[in-house]
Design an enzyme around this catalytic site. Structure first.
Site, PDB file in Angstrom:
ATOM      1  N   LYS A 198      18.784  -3.544  17.024  1.00  0.00           N
ATOM      2  CA  LYS A 198      18.201  -4.441  15.945  1.00  0.00           C
ATOM      3  C   LYS A 198      16.706  -5.204  16.191  1.00  0.00           C
ATOM      4  CE  LYS A 198      22.531  -6.986  14.774  1.00  0.00           C
ATOM      5  NZ  LYS A 198      23.216  -8.319  14.834  1.00  0.00           N
ATOM      6  N   GLU A 226      23.976 -15.461  26.836  1.00  0.00           N
ATOM      7  CA  GLU A 226      24.533 -14.105  26.115  1.00  0.00           C
ATOM      8  C   GLU A 226      25.617 -13.537  26.979  1.00  0.00           C
ATOM      9  OE1 GLU A 226      24.307 -13.419  23.213  1.00  0.00           O
ATOM     10  OE2 GLU A 226      22.178 -14.207  22.564  1.00  0.00           O
ATOM     11  N   LYS A 276      28.493  -4.797  25.314  1.00  0.00           N
ATOM     12  CA  LYS A 276      27.430  -4.870  24.238  1.00  0.00           C
ATOM     13  C   LYS A 276      27.564  -3.469  23.914  1.00  0.00           C
ATOM     14  CE  LYS A 276      23.803  -5.763  21.625  1.00  0.00           C
ATOM     15  NZ  LYS A 276      22.908  -6.797  21.100  1.00  0.00           N
ATOM     16  N   ARG A 307      30.847  -5.432  15.132  1.00  0.00           N
ATOM     17  CA  ARG A 307      29.895  -5.948  15.695  1.00  0.00           C
ATOM     18  C   ARG A 307      29.450  -7.415  15.634  1.00  0.00           C
ATOM     19  NH1 ARG A 307      23.846  -3.067  16.504  1.00  0.00           N
ATOM     20  NH2 ARG A 307      22.778  -4.872  17.425  1.00  0.00           N
ATOM     21  N   ASN A 354      27.879 -12.318  17.039  1.00  0.00           N
ATOM     22  CA  ASN A 354      27.480 -13.701  16.538  1.00  0.00           C
ATOM     23  C   ASN A 354      28.347 -14.837  16.684  1.00  0.00           C
ATOM     24  OD1 ASN A 354      25.655 -11.803  15.431  1.00  0.00           O
ATOM     25  ND2 ASN A 354      26.944 -11.495  13.499  1.00  0.00           N
ATOM     26  N   HIS A 395      26.324 -18.323  17.291  1.00  0.00           N
ATOM     27  CA  HIS A 395      25.003 -17.933  16.713  1.00  0.00           C
ATOM     28  C   HIS A 395      24.956 -18.569  15.279  1.00  0.00           C
ATOM     29  CE1 HIS A 395      24.482 -15.167  19.955  1.00  0.00           C
ATOM     30  NE2 HIS A 395      23.263 -14.738  19.432  1.00  0.00           N
ATOM     31  N   HIS A 448      16.697 -19.541  22.673  1.00  0.00           N
ATOM     32  CA  HIS A 448      17.725 -18.897  22.246  1.00  0.00           C
ATOM     33  C   HIS A 448      19.104 -19.257  22.878  1.00  0.00           C
ATOM     34  CE1 HIS A 448      19.885 -16.326  19.457  1.00  0.00           C
ATOM     35  NE2 HIS A 448      20.514 -15.511  20.607  1.00  0.00           N
TER      36      HIS A 448
HETATM   37  N1  GLY Z   1      22.602  -9.750  19.075  1.00  0.00           N
HETATM   38  C1  GLY Z   1      23.662  -9.495  18.496  1.00  0.00           C
HETATM   39  C2  GLY Z   1      23.475  -8.062  18.238  1.00  0.00           C
HETATM   40  O1  GLY Z   1      22.905  -7.411  18.725  1.00  0.00           O
HETATM   41  O2  GLY Z   1      24.214  -7.607  17.284  1.00  0.00           O
END
Ligand code: GLY
Length: 351
Positions: A139, A181, A214, A228, A232, A235, A254
């Site tokens: 992203k 995170e 991740k 995915r 969030n 978020h 953040h």
């Molecule tokens: N930071 C959330 C994602 O990479 O989907």
């Protein structure tokens, strides 16, 4: 020792010291005639000297230095970087490397994706936030009209070199920014990581486990059609808080925003009958002990709703990803502003 995994087409290499990558750096970059090295003022000062020690001296480095901070995640800054690339006549034989935290890797990837329809791109993340989340998964983007990440594109870097010795350059606040995170990864996907975080966990193992979460989630659903979205968690509220902070000149990182977001959203999950009282209380207590109880009480909820309604994830109501127990998460949970207000009020009473 270097550990390796893949996120889609990107090789992610993790080691304790940048010097461990010397051979890999040589073989990766020796086909390029020049590298454009994007840094912010901080990484230029603290990380560039270390980078130069391991980078082959026969490859020309063209430094591009941008101001540190979220303000650099803008179209205006991207345009300035494109201008520098054009002025130096960057070609397909060159590549762009981001040496920095999430801002540098987000804007760097965005610039690389669009420069002449795609320039080879590599990342050396220097912050915990970038190592565990921002630089991973393709992203890229910038903020626009004070809305976080509202202009962006998926663009995979070729390789990501994660050297944890860069973490020594971070302040405690910056470190905790990324840690939020990692706690999120534990809550949504990995109960054993959560248990590690509650005890005295080894930093390198913690990071490996967090990156593995991740990688697994992104590899199942790169373009965020479904699973995915669990990334969030925290978020929806977190991004609205950040947009509110940006508009009101409030200094909020953040990770600080999403730590608050995760607590309010745990309350929302509990109110909706998705999460047990026990897990909700554990999430709220552990997160508030670790990350404090920040500015949420001072936020005018009516002003924040404007940002909640603009969230990219929404359809007809406001969309959340919420834990159903510690280590599991459900996406596409829709709530009204009234539900959210109720959770926010319970949180403020609890503060
Ligand atoms: N930071 C959330 C994602 O990479 O989907």
């Amino acid at each position: 020792m270097i550990s390796k995994l893949n996120i889609d087409s990107t090789a992610v290499l993790i080691s304790k010291s940048l010097s461990d990558f010397e051979q890999e750096i040589n073989s990766t970059f020796n086909s390029f005639s020049r590298v454009f090295l994007l840094m912010d003022a901080n990484t230029h000062l603290h990380c560039f000297p270390e980078f130069q020690k391991v980078f082959p001296s026969n490859i020309k480095i063209e430094p591009i230095v941008i101001p540190a901070g979220e303000q650099s995640k803008s179209l205006n800054q991207a345009e300035k970087i494109w201008q520098q690339l054009f002025e130096a006549n960057a070609t397909k034989r060159d590549c762009l490397i981001a040496l920095g935290g999430g801002v540098v890797s987000d804007v760097g990837g965005f610039v690389a994706a669009l420069y002449k329809r795609g320039m080879k791109y590599f990342v050396f993340p220097t912050s915990l936030m970038a190592m565990t989340d921002a630089a991973l998964g393709g992203k890229t983007g910038v903020d626009f009209l004070q809305i976080k990440n509202s202009i962006g594109v998926f663009y995979a870097s070729e390789k990501i070199f994660i050297a944890t010795d860069f973490l020594k350059t971070l302040s405690e606040r910056e470190y905790n920014n990324g840690l939020a995170e990692i706690y999120k990864h534990a809550i949504i996907y990995d109960r054993s990581l959560w248990d590690d975080l509650k005890s005295d966990v080894n930093e390198f193992q913690m990071l490996q486990k967090s990156i593995a979460v991740k990688a697994s989630v992104v590899n199942n659903d790169y373009y965020e059609k479904g699973e995915r979205k669990i990334l969030n968690f925290g978020h929806t509220i977190g991004h609205a808080l950040e947009s509110y902070a940006l508009t009101n000149n409030i200094d909020l990182l953040h990770g600080e925003a999403i730590a608050t977001g995760m607590i309010v959203e745990a309350e929302l999950a509990f109110n909706a009958g998705l999460l047990s009282q026990e897990d909700k209380s554990e999430i709220m207590n552990v997160l508030s002990n670790k990350f404090g109880k920040p500015m949420f009480a001072k936020v005018d909820f009516n002003l924040m709703t404007e940002f909640l309604l603009q969230d990219k994830k929404n359809t007809h109501q406001i969309c959340f990803s919420l834990p159903t127990e510690i280590g599991k998460c459900e996406f596409n949970q829709f709530f009204s502003l009234e539900d959210i207000k109720k959770a926010a009020s319970s949180y403020i009473e609890w503060l």
